[in-house]
Design a protein around this motif. Structure first.
Motif, short mmCIF file in Angstrom:
data_model
loop_
_atom_site.label_atom_id
_atom_site.label_comp_id
_atom_site.label_asym_id
_atom_site.label_seq_id
_atom_site.Cartn_x
_atom_site.Cartn_y
_atom_site.Cartn_z
N TYR A 177 8.71 -8.32 2.00
CA TYR A 177 7.88 -7.72 0.97
C TYR A 177 6.53 -8.42 0.89
O TYR A 177 6.40 -9.59 1.22
CB TYR A 177 8.60 -7.80 -0.39
CG TYR A 177 10.00 -7.26 -0.31
CD1 TYR A 177 10.24 -5.89 -0.13
CD2 TYR A 177 11.10 -8.12 -0.38
CE1 TYR A 177 11.52 -5.41 -0.03
CE2 TYR A 177 12.39 -7.63 -0.28
CZ TYR A 177 12.59 -6.27 -0.10
OH TYR A 177 13.86 -5.79 0.01
N HIS A 198 5.27 -2.06 -7.64
CA HIS A 198 6.47 -1.28 -7.40
C HIS A 198 6.39 -0.02 -8.26
O HIS A 198 6.25 -0.10 -9.48
CB HIS A 198 7.73 -2.08 -7.74
CG HIS A 198 9.00 -1.28 -7.63
ND1 HIS A 198 9.33 -0.59 -6.50
CD2 HIS A 198 10.00 -1.07 -8.53
CE1 HIS A 198 10.49 0.01 -6.68
NE2 HIS A 198 10.92 -0.25 -7.91
N ILE A 222 12.37 -4.89 -6.45
CA ILE A 222 11.77 -4.58 -5.15
C ILE A 222 12.75 -4.34 -4.02
O ILE A 222 12.32 -4.04 -2.92
CB ILE A 222 10.78 -5.66 -4.72
CG1 ILE A 222 11.51 -6.98 -4.45
CG2 ILE A 222 9.71 -5.86 -5.76
CD1 ILE A 222 10.58 -8.08 -3.94
N VAL A 225 12.08 -1.24 -2.30
CA VAL A 225 10.83 -1.07 -1.57
C VAL A 225 11.11 -1.15 -0.08
O VAL A 225 11.85 -2.02 0.36
CB VAL A 225 9.80 -2.18 -1.97
CG1 VAL A 225 8.53 -2.02 -1.18
CG2 VAL A 225 9.54 -2.11 -3.45
N SER A 227 11.19 -2.17 3.65
CA SER A 227 10.91 -3.45 4.28
C SER A 227 9.67 -3.36 5.16
O SER A 227 9.29 -2.30 5.64
CB SER A 227 12.11 -3.87 5.15
OG SER A 227 11.81 -4.95 5.95
#
Length: 229
Positions: A177, A198, A222, A225, A227
């Protein structure tokens, strides 16, 4: 050239990180060593291997080596490629070198935050109960800014590390991240805050000694989210 010190029951260890405060710390440590007529050591710790240091980091290291030679330090110690918390590395070096006094830079964390969440200094005190600490303060020339306690933000990445996350300044295949890291002014290690986006909302988490203090918050925010891999 090493100086011959007359007193061996005392020894000084100066812990430096990257930034202009390092030279100030070394000079303060040298004054203490001269006053006590005892050996002086200088230590820097980094998670990256030495050959991956950027030009700025390498320049700081070279300057510290020059100061170590100028002041006749016993040894300039580089602990690179370290995955352990810095407090544990410092404790190991202090024990191996029979250190009695440690010079370190002041963290900019407020007293209330230290009481409620702990501090890097508290970690050091737990790890190194056998040494005295000299905390060198940093003058603040900027007043009134909400970010006065932090340096300019730099791009940073989170890497999964067992059940938590740690920050990395180099993007590798292990990085997952991306965000911005704001380092506390005056601290000699990576303490500060990490900010990330985010779902179009800004989040921030605290970082102590390279690691996220509340990994549960990070996971809840996260892990959905994509990668960077």
């Amino acid at each position: 050239m090493k100086k011959i010190r007359g007193r061996m029951d005392e020894s000084i260890l100066v812990c430096v990180f990257y930034g202009p405060n390092g030279e100030r710390l070394i000079k303060r440590g040298n004054k203490l060593a001269e006053m006590l007529d005892c050996p002086l050591y200088i230590l820097t710790v980094d998670a990256l291997p030495f050959d991956e240091f950027d030009a700025e980091k390498s320049a700081y290291v070279e300057r510290w080596k020059e100061l170590a030679d100028e002041f006749g330090a016993e040894e300039f110690v580089i602990r690179d490629n370290e995955s352990r918390p810095s407090a544990k590395v410092i404790a190991e070096v202090a024990h191996d070198l029979n250190i009695t006094q440690i010079v370190i830079g002041q963290t900019a964390r407020s007293r209330w935050e230290e009481i409620t969440k702990g501090s890097f200094m508290n970690s050091l005190l737990r790890e190194i109960p056998f040494a005295d600490f000299h905390v060198v303060s940093v003058d603040r020339t900027i007043k009134g800014d909400e970010h006065e306690e932090f340096e300019k933000g730099v791009r940073c990445y989170l890497v999964k590390d067992a059940d938590t996350y740690k920050i990395s300044f180099s993007q590798t295949k292990e990085c997952q991240y991306e965000g911005i890291f704001f380092k506390e002014i005056g601290t000699d290690f990576n303490n500060g805050i990490f900010k990330f986006m985010h779902n179009n909302k800004l989040y921030q988490v605290e970082v102590t000694d390279d690691r996220i203090e509340e990994p549960g918050v990070v996971r809840s925010c996260i892990e959905k989210v994509p990668s960077l891999k």
